[in-house]
Scaffold this motif. Structure first.
Motif, mmCIF file in Angstrom:
data_model
loop_
_atom_site.group_PDB
_atom_site.id
_atom_site.type_symbol
_atom_site.label_atom_id
_atom_site.label_comp_id
_atom_site.label_asym_id
_atom_site.label_seq_id
_atom_site.Cartn_x
_atom_site.Cartn_y
_atom_site.Cartn_z
ATOM 1 N N SER A 154 48.779 55.217 62.197
ATOM 2 C CA SER A 154 48.100 54.283 63.107
ATOM 3 C C SER A 154 47.107 53.368 62.388
ATOM 4 O O SER A 154 46.458 52.540 63.033
ATOM 5 C CB SER A 154 47.380 55.063 64.218
ATOM 6 O OG SER A 154 46.335 55.844 63.676
ATOM 7 N N CYS A 155 47.023 53.463 61.081
ATOM 8 C CA CYS A 155 46.042 52.695 60.320
ATOM 9 C C CYS A 155 46.355 51.198 60.338
ATOM 10 O O CYS A 155 47.470 50.779 60.036
ATOM 11 C CB CYS A 155 45.990 53.184 58.874
ATOM 12 S SG CYS A 155 44.788 52.272 57.872
ATOM 13 N N ASN A 156 45.356 50.414 60.676
ATOM 14 C CA ASN A 156 45.445 48.960 60.607
ATOM 15 C C ASN A 156 44.455 48.397 59.593
ATOM 16 O O ASN A 156 44.297 47.185 59.504
ATOM 17 C CB ASN A 156 45.184 48.347 61.988
ATOM 18 C CG ASN A 156 46.277 48.701 62.969
ATOM 19 O OD1 ASN A 156 47.456 48.661 62.642
ATOM 20 N ND2 ASN A 156 45.900 49.060 64.182
ATOM 21 N N ASP A 157 43.776 49.278 58.867
ATOM 22 C CA ASP A 157 42.833 48.844 57.836
ATOM 23 C C ASP A 157 43.612 48.297 56.645
ATOM 24 O O ASP A 157 44.796 48.577 56.473
ATOM 25 C CB ASP A 157 41.962 50.016 57.365
ATOM 26 C CG ASP A 157 41.062 50.556 58.458
ATOM 27 O OD1 ASP A 157 40.835 49.839 59.452
ATOM 28 O OD2 ASP A 157 40.606 51.702 58.330
ATOM 29 N N GLU A 158 42.943 47.535 55.797
ATOM 30 C CA GLU A 158 43.600 46.961 54.632
ATOM 31 C C GLU A 158 44.018 48.035 53.628
ATOM 32 O O GLU A 158 45.016 47.893 52.926
ATOM 33 C CB GLU A 158 42.676 45.950 53.952
ATOM 34 C CG GLU A 158 43.323 45.226 52.803
ATOM 35 C CD GLU A 158 42.452 44.133 52.203
ATOM 36 O OE1 GLU A 158 42.918 43.499 51.245
ATOM 37 O OE2 GLU A 158 41.316 43.915 52.672
ATOM 38 N N TYR A 159 43.234 49.119 53.564
ATOM 39 C CA TYR A 159 43.492 50.154 52.568
ATOM 40 C C TYR A 159 43.613 51.534 53.195
ATOM 41 O O TYR A 159 42.988 51.830 54.209
ATOM 42 C CB TYR A 159 42.361 50.189 51.532
ATOM 43 C CG TYR A 159 42.257 48.925 50.735
ATOM 44 C CD1 TYR A 159 43.122 48.675 49.664
ATOM 45 C CD2 TYR A 159 41.305 47.972 51.050
ATOM 46 C CE1 TYR A 159 43.032 47.508 48.935
ATOM 47 C CE2 TYR A 159 41.212 46.789 50.318
ATOM 48 C CZ TYR A 159 42.081 46.571 49.265
ATOM 49 O OH TYR A 159 42.003 45.405 48.551
ATOM 50 N N LEU A 160 44.398 52.391 52.536
ATOM 51 C CA LEU A 160 44.452 53.818 52.824
ATOM 52 C C LEU A 160 43.600 54.490 51.758
ATOM 53 O O LEU A 160 43.903 54.380 50.570
ATOM 54 C CB LEU A 160 45.897 54.341 52.705
ATOM 55 C CG LEU A 160 46.994 53.637 53.501
ATOM 56 C CD1 LEU A 160 48.364 54.147 53.087
ATOM 57 C CD2 LEU A 160 46.778 53.862 54.984
ATOM 58 N N LYS A 161 42.537 55.148 52.160
ATOM 59 C CA LYS A 161 41.630 55.773 51.192
ATOM 60 C C LYS A 161 41.597 57.277 51.443
ATOM 61 O O LYS A 161 41.204 57.734 52.515
ATOM 62 C CB LYS A 161 40.225 55.196 51.309
ATOM 63 C CG LYS A 161 39.248 55.808 50.340
ATOM 64 C CD LYS A 161 37.837 55.257 50.539
ATOM 65 C CE LYS A 161 36.873 55.999 49.645
ATOM 66 N NZ LYS A 161 35.520 56.016 50.201
ATOM 67 N N GLU B 123 49.620 47.948 53.826
ATOM 68 C CA GLU B 123 50.871 47.234 54.072
ATOM 69 C C GLU B 123 51.931 47.584 53.025
ATOM 70 O O GLU B 123 53.085 47.853 53.357
ATOM 71 C CB GLU B 123 50.606 45.729 54.074
ATOM 72 C CG GLU B 123 51.791 44.899 54.496
ATOM 73 C CD GLU B 123 51.443 43.419 54.594
ATOM 74 O OE1 GLU B 123 52.266 42.606 54.135
ATOM 75 O OE2 GLU B 123 50.365 43.086 55.123
ATOM 76 N N LYS B 124 51.525 47.611 51.762
ATOM 77 C CA LYS B 124 52.472 47.929 50.691
ATOM 78 C C LYS B 124 52.935 49.382 50.766
ATOM 79 O O LYS B 124 54.106 49.681 50.550
ATOM 80 C CB LYS B 124 51.852 47.642 49.325
ATOM 81 C CG LYS B 124 51.732 46.174 49.017
ATOM 82 C CD LYS B 124 51.208 45.943 47.618
ATOM 83 C CE LYS B 124 51.131 44.455 47.317
ATOM 84 N NZ LYS B 124 50.715 44.192 45.947
ATOM 85 N N ALA B 125 52.018 50.283 51.067
ATOM 86 C CA ALA B 125 52.368 51.707 51.145
ATOM 87 C C ALA B 125 53.348 51.972 52.289
ATOM 88 O O ALA B 125 54.343 52.679 52.120
ATOM 89 C CB ALA B 125 51.113 52.557 51.311
ATOM 90 N N LYS B 126 53.087 51.375 53.448
ATOM 91 C CA LYS B 126 53.980 51.578 54.589
ATOM 92 C C LYS B 126 55.346 50.947 54.330
ATOM 93 O O LYS B 126 56.373 51.523 54.700
ATOM 94 C CB LYS B 126 53.338 51.033 55.859
ATOM 95 C CG LYS B 126 52.198 51.905 56.363
ATOM 96 C CD LYS B 126 51.634 51.394 57.672
ATOM 97 C CE LYS B 126 50.548 52.320 58.187
ATOM 98 N NZ LYS B 126 50.048 51.913 59.514
ATOM 99 N N ALA B 127 55.367 49.786 53.689
ATOM 100 C CA ALA B 127 56.641 49.119 53.385
ATOM 101 C C ALA B 127 57.450 49.910 52.359
ATOM 102 O O ALA B 127 58.683 49.923 52.396
ATOM 103 C CB ALA B 127 56.384 47.705 52.879
ATOM 104 N N ALA B 128 56.768 50.591 51.432
ATOM 105 C CA ALA B 128 57.436 51.338 50.366
ATOM 106 C C ALA B 128 57.944 52.704 50.822
ATOM 107 O O ALA B 128 58.814 53.282 50.170
ATOM 108 C CB ALA B 128 56.480 51.521 49.187
ATOM 109 N N THR B 129 57.434 53.220 51.916
ATOM 110 C CA THR B 129 57.766 54.582 52.351
ATOM 111 C C THR B 129 59.261 54.857 52.493
ATOM 112 O O THR B 129 59.745 55.862 51.944
ATOM 113 C CB THR B 129 57.002 54.939 53.638
ATOM 114 O OG1 THR B 129 55.596 54.885 53.365
ATOM 115 C CG2 THR B 129 57.368 56.329 54.140
ATOM 116 N N PRO B 130 60.038 54.021 53.180
ATOM 117 C CA PRO B 130 61.477 54.331 53.300
ATOM 118 C C PRO B 130 62.184 54.445 51.947
ATOM 119 O O PRO B 130 62.992 55.354 51.744
ATOM 120 C CB PRO B 130 62.035 53.162 54.123
ATOM 121 C CG PRO B 130 60.854 52.634 54.875
ATOM 122 C CD PRO B 130 59.679 52.833 53.962
#
Length: 95
Positions: free
Chosen positions: A54-61, A75-82
């Motif tokens: 559910s994160c909409n922040d710029e970073y996952l920390k 954004e990059k982490a979620k796009a890379a997951t699959p």
């Protein structure tokens, strides 16, 4: 000691190699207790997964034990997951 019956220790047991996490020394962050995510205490794995999804922040920390921190662009982490799941033969990221 657990503060609630559903509290569990969450450990970053393995880092799956991917461009999105390039630059981290995996040996330094693997097998570390995940204490907080984006400033919020991690209650259990399901709780962490829900916060990340559910994160909409710029970073996952991710704040780990021994004052270690992992920061990824959301954004990059979620796009890379699959692709990461496919590369490492993981059928699903569902908890």
């Amino acid at each position: 000691m657990a503060e609630s019956p559903d509290e569990q220790v969450v450990v970053m047991s393995q880092v799956l190699v991917a461009d999105v996490n390039f630059g981290y020394n995996y040996e330094d962050i693997e097998n570390n207790h995940v204490l907080c995510y984006n400033g919020n205490p991690v209650k259990n794995l399901k709780n962490l997964a829900m916060m990340v999804e559910s994160c909409n922040d710029e970073y996952l920390k991710f704040d780990l034990e021994f004052q270690k921190i992992v920061v990824l662009k959301t954004e990059k982490a979620k796009a890379a997951t699959p692709n990461i799941l496919k590369t490492h033969g993981i059928p699903s990221a569902d908890v």
